[in-house]
Scaffold this active site. Structure first.
Site, PDB file in Angstrom:
ATOM      1  N   ASN A  13     -16.584  23.417 -30.719  1.00 32.19           N
ATOM      2  CA  ASN A  13     -15.789  22.757 -29.686  1.00 32.19           C
ATOM      3  C   ASN A  13     -15.988  23.567 -28.406  1.00 32.19           C
ATOM      4  O   ASN A  13     -15.420  24.654 -28.273  1.00 32.19           O
ATOM      5  CB  ASN A  13     -14.323  22.770 -30.152  1.00 32.19           C
ATOM      6  CG  ASN A  13     -13.379  22.183 -29.118  1.00 32.19           C
ATOM      7  OD1 ASN A  13     -13.803  21.693 -28.068  1.00 32.19           O
ATOM      8  ND2 ASN A  13     -12.097  22.247 -29.409  1.00 32.19           N
ATOM      9  N   ARG A 111     -17.225  18.604 -31.472  1.00 30.64           N
ATOM     10  CA  ARG A 111     -16.187  17.816 -30.823  1.00 30.64           C
ATOM     11  C   ARG A 111     -16.735  17.393 -29.466  1.00 30.64           C
ATOM     12  O   ARG A 111     -17.164  18.226 -28.666  1.00 30.64           O
ATOM     13  CB  ARG A 111     -14.930  18.656 -30.618  1.00 30.64           C
ATOM     14  CG  ARG A 111     -13.907  17.891 -29.851  1.00 30.64           C
ATOM     15  CD  ARG A 111     -12.711  18.719 -29.501  1.00 30.64           C
ATOM     16  NE  ARG A 111     -11.773  17.895 -28.777  1.00 30.64           N
ATOM     17  CZ  ARG A 111     -11.007  18.331 -27.795  1.00 30.64           C
ATOM     18  NH1 ARG A 111     -11.049  19.599 -27.437  1.00 30.64           N
ATOM     19  NH2 ARG A 111     -10.188  17.513 -27.183  1.00 30.64           N
ATOM     20  N   HIS A 200      -7.503  12.540 -27.974  1.00 28.69           N
ATOM     21  CA  HIS A 200      -6.871  13.067 -29.211  1.00 28.69           C
ATOM     22  C   HIS A 200      -7.158  12.190 -30.430  1.00 28.69           C
ATOM     23  O   HIS A 200      -6.414  12.226 -31.414  1.00 28.69           O
ATOM     24  CB  HIS A 200      -5.335  13.204 -29.057  1.00 28.69           C
ATOM     25  CG  HIS A 200      -4.907  14.232 -28.066  1.00 28.69           C
ATOM     26  ND1 HIS A 200      -3.873  14.022 -27.171  1.00 28.69           N
ATOM     27  CD2 HIS A 200      -5.368  15.482 -27.829  1.00 28.69           C
ATOM     28  CE1 HIS A 200      -3.721  15.092 -26.418  1.00 28.69           C
ATOM     29  NE2 HIS A 200      -4.604  15.990 -26.793  1.00 28.69           N
ATOM     30  N   LEU A 229       1.595  16.433 -29.553  1.00 31.81           N
ATOM     31  CA  LEU A 229       2.203  17.227 -28.477  1.00 31.81           C
ATOM     32  C   LEU A 229       1.695  18.658 -28.502  1.00 31.81           C
ATOM     33  O   LEU A 229       2.250  19.520 -29.196  1.00 31.81           O
ATOM     34  CB  LEU A 229       3.729  17.219 -28.628  1.00 31.81           C
ATOM     35  CG  LEU A 229       4.382  15.850 -28.826  1.00 31.81           C
ATOM     36  CD1 LEU A 229       5.865  16.000 -29.117  1.00 31.81           C
ATOM     37  CD2 LEU A 229       4.157  14.971 -27.596  1.00 31.81           C
ATOM     38  N   GLY A 230       0.620  18.906 -27.794  1.00 32.11           N
ATOM     39  CA  GLY A 230       0.105  20.265 -27.660  1.00 32.11           C
ATOM     40  C   GLY A 230       0.193  20.638 -26.193  1.00 32.11           C
ATOM     41  O   GLY A 230       1.025  20.085 -25.454  1.00 32.11           O
ATOM     42  N   GLY A 232      -2.027  19.773 -24.111  1.00 29.97           N
ATOM     43  CA  GLY A 232      -2.248  18.388 -23.695  1.00 29.97           C
ATOM     44  C   GLY A 232      -1.447  17.514 -24.642  1.00 29.97           C
ATOM     45  O   GLY A 232      -1.308  17.870 -25.815  1.00 29.97           O
ATOM     46  N   ARG A 261      -0.233  19.368 -16.843  1.00 33.17           N
ATOM     47  CA  ARG A 261      -0.558  18.045 -16.281  1.00 33.17           C
ATOM     48  C   ARG A 261       0.711  17.252 -16.032  1.00 33.17           C
ATOM     49  O   ARG A 261       1.629  17.265 -16.849  1.00 33.17           O
ATOM     50  CB  ARG A 261      -1.459  17.256 -17.228  1.00 33.17           C
ATOM     51  CG  ARG A 261      -2.828  17.858 -17.431  1.00 33.17           C
ATOM     52  CD  ARG A 261      -3.740  16.886 -18.173  1.00 33.17           C
ATOM     53  NE  ARG A 261      -4.919  17.561 -18.669  1.00 33.17           N
ATOM     54  CZ  ARG A 261      -5.256  17.622 -19.958  1.00 33.17           C
ATOM     55  NH1 ARG A 261      -4.527  17.015 -20.884  1.00 33.17           N
ATOM     56  NH2 ARG A 261      -6.335  18.260 -20.333  1.00 33.17           N
ATOM     57  N   GLU A 406      -7.800  18.934 -36.729  1.00 30.81           N
ATOM     58  CA  GLU A 406      -8.952  18.243 -36.148  1.00 30.81           C
ATOM     59  C   GLU A 406     -10.276  18.769 -36.694  1.00 30.81           C
ATOM     60  O   GLU A 406     -11.205  18.008 -36.919  1.00 30.81           O
ATOM     61  CB  GLU A 406      -8.911  18.375 -34.622  1.00 30.81           C
ATOM     62  CG  GLU A 406      -7.807  17.541 -34.021  1.00 30.81           C
ATOM     63  CD  GLU A 406      -7.447  17.970 -32.614  1.00 30.81           C
ATOM     64  OE1 GLU A 406      -6.741  18.996 -32.471  1.00 30.81           O
ATOM     65  OE2 GLU A 406      -7.881  17.300 -31.673  1.00 30.81           O
TER      66      GLU A 406
HETATM   67  P1  AMP Z   1      -1.457  23.295 -29.072  1.00 35.18           P
HETATM   68  O1  AMP Z   1      -2.188  22.946 -27.793  1.00 35.18           O
HETATM   69  O2  AMP Z   1      -1.413  22.163 -30.054  1.00 35.18           O
HETATM   70  O3  AMP Z   1      -1.906  24.593 -29.697  1.00 35.18           O
HETATM   71  O4  AMP Z   1       0.065  23.549 -28.653  1.00 35.18           O
HETATM   72  C1  AMP Z   1       0.445  24.522 -27.718  1.00 35.18           C
HETATM   73  C2  AMP Z   1       1.923  24.330 -27.379  1.00 35.18           C
HETATM   74  O5  AMP Z   1       2.701  24.454 -28.584  1.00 35.18           O
HETATM   75  C3  AMP Z   1       2.440  25.390 -26.417  1.00 35.18           C
HETATM   76  O6  AMP Z   1       3.247  24.782 -25.412  1.00 35.18           O
HETATM   77  C4  AMP Z   1       3.299  26.248 -27.311  1.00 35.18           C
HETATM   78  O7  AMP Z   1       4.361  26.869 -26.611  1.00 35.18           O
HETATM   79  C5  AMP Z   1       3.833  25.231 -28.294  1.00 35.18           C
HETATM   80  N1  AMP Z   1       4.393  25.904 -29.467  1.00 35.18           N
HETATM   81  C6  AMP Z   1       3.735  26.628 -30.400  1.00 35.18           C
HETATM   82  N2  AMP Z   1       4.619  27.169 -31.287  1.00 35.18           N
HETATM   83  C7  AMP Z   1       5.862  26.783 -30.887  1.00 35.18           C
HETATM   84  C8  AMP Z   1       7.198  27.011 -31.360  1.00 35.18           C
HETATM   85  N3  AMP Z   1       7.421  27.767 -32.422  1.00 35.18           N
HETATM   86  N4  AMP Z   1       8.211  26.429 -30.693  1.00 35.18           N
HETATM   87  C9  AMP Z   1       7.989  25.681 -29.608  1.00 35.18           C
HETATM   88  N5  AMP Z   1       6.767  25.417 -29.100  1.00 35.18           N
HETATM   89  C10 AMP Z   1       5.714  25.959 -29.729  1.00 35.18           C
END
Ligand code: AMP
Length: 425
Positions: A13, A111, A200, A229-230, A232, A261, A406
């Site tokens: 990726n 990816r 996604h 919800l990451g 992005g 964003r 993924e």
């Molecule tokens: P990702 O892009 O899927 O890795 O997600 C990243 C987001 O997940 C970031 O905003 C992190 O702060 C949030 N995140 C990860 N662990 C936690 C947690 N224990 N509680 C709240 N948000 C989290």
């Protein structure tokens, strides 16, 4: 430990200055090794390797590009000679050689962010595919060139291995015309491909199947609204395993409030900001992508954990950022149920969806109209890689948490397209 006779699949990726890699067992999808190269093309370029001694710790899988939850070996190599993507892939090959793993690698999955309208599924990478990806560069000027760099590096350094492209956009090619068409002059679509594509898709495909399994229903009978919800973030309406609508559009900027964003914005705001501040269109786009969202509202951070902690301490910007995020998400979830027509489950995934019981609780709080009622105990218990139902189990629709994976999805597509043995074979 790699099991005897099991081949390995390398998943790559590539971003503009980074490369994330994962080495998975082609039969059971278990993660053997992950790596992350950063600051590529600068003198500080490095790559870290992370071994998973006991991948079985993650039963239905948790994205784990870099997080060594199994407590295996982790080490870092400076890329002092060749600091580009090719240098990173060469360092990866050296690492595999040092562990006698290179001979087991049977195929490489990539990816790829944008496949335009051409690809509704994953494909073996050929010269024609590369030409099409080059044609798609105007649609994803930041991502596709980096993905192509990774493909070229893999072809050069692992000659003779099959390469497979897995597209973020492909899953959404089933969206009906009325969902993907913008209300602008049609010529812009015909001439330049201006339409909604969605992203996604690999995550949605994986999570839809896992959610169907959790519900004990065949995928083809399910009606799901999935929130990825990451950093992005997007939402998709998935009916019978097919995408019917999604919140991201031409680019990943449309839709939800994200880490940096803005998500949805009055299109008139572009001209307004340009006139008011003297910024160029490019500068505005940059601001909406990199300085907005949680970061812009809170004036503190793009990271949900930091936002939650600050909100608990009374930080007004953080409190507002949380509320806007949950409210916008709830509005989108409700609107996506128009596309599915009926609803079995709202599914939360991604770093925030899997771990933030607070965002889930707030969002479900706004969704009483759908008949969702939170089970607070289940919501708190379903975090950190656990899957489960977090609303009252006797109700339909329910809300679920399903960890995404993924890289496993990419590995399985790569396995089947490159003709490797599948578990059922
Ligand atoms: P990702 O892009 O899927 O890795 O997600 C990243 C987001 O997940 C970031 O905003 C992190 O702060 C949030 N995140 C990860 N662990 C936690 C947690 N224990 N509680 C709240 N948000 C989290």
């Amino acid at each position: 430990m790699v099991q005897e006779n099991h081949k390995l699949i390398l998943v790559l990726n590539c971003g503009s200055s980074s490369l994330k890699g994962a080495l998975l067992d082609s039969i059971n999808g278990e993660l053997i090794l992950s790596c992350l190269a950063e600051k590529l093309t600068t003198p500080e370029a490095y790559i870290t390797f992370n071994y998973f001694e006991n991948p079985k710790v993650q039963p239905i899988g948790r994205r784990s590009w870099f997080v060594n939850k199994a407590g295996g070996d982790k080490h870092r190599v400076e890329l002092s000679g060749k600091t580009d993507h090719t240098g990173a892939v060469e360092a990866l090959l050296e690492e595999l050689k040092a562990h006698d793993l290179q001979g087991l690698v049977a195929a490489i999955g990539h990816r790829v962010v944008h496949g335009g309208e051409k690809y509704s599924g994953s494909v073996m990478i050929t010269d024609d595919v590369i030409a099409t990806l080059e044609e798609c560069i105007p649609l994803a000027p930041l991502h596709n060139p980096a993905n192509l760099t990774g493909i070229h590096a893999a072809q050069a350094i692992f000659p003779g291995l099959p390469n497979v492209g897995v597209f973020d956009t492909a899953f959404h090619q089933t969206m009906p015309e009325h969902a993907y068409t913008y209300a602008v002059p049609r010529e812009l679509y015909r001439q330049y491909g201006l339409r909604r594509y969605g992203f996604h898709g690999t995550s949605y495909r994986y999570v839809a199947q896992a959610a169907a399994d959790l519900l004990g229903k065949p995928l083809k009978d399910t009606a799901l609204v999935i929130a990825h919800l990451g950093n992005g973030a997007s939402v998709a309406a998935v009916l019978g395993g097919e995408s019917k609508d999604t919140s991201m559009g031409l680019t990943p900027l449309e839709g939800l409030v994200m880490g940096t964003r803005s998500g949805d914005l009055d299109p008139g705001a572009y001209g307004f900001i340009e006139e008011a501040t003297g910024m160029s269109a490019k500068e505005v786009t940059d601001m909406l992508n990199k300085k907005s969202g949680l970061l812009g509202i809170s004036e503190l951070s793009n990271d949900m954990r930091t936002i939650q902690e600050a909100a608990a301490d009374g930080h007004e910007g953080a409190k507002l950022a949380l509320e806007i995020t949950a409210y916008r998400l709830a509005k989108y979830i409700a609107s996506m149920s128009v596309a599915t027509g009926r609803l079995d489950a709202v599914v939360f995934t991604g770093g925030i969806g899997e771990n933030s019981s607070l965002i889930r609780a707030k969002t479900i709080g706004y969704l009483a109209i759908l008949g969702l009622e939170l089970d607070e105990e289940a919501n708190e218990a379903t975090r950190f890689g656990k899957a489960g139902i977090i609303t009252r189990a006797d109700r339909t629709p329910c809300a679920l948490v399903v960890p995404t994976n993924e890289e496993r999805m990419i590995a399985f597509d790569t396995r089947s397209l490159s003709g490797l043995e599948s578990p059922a074979a």
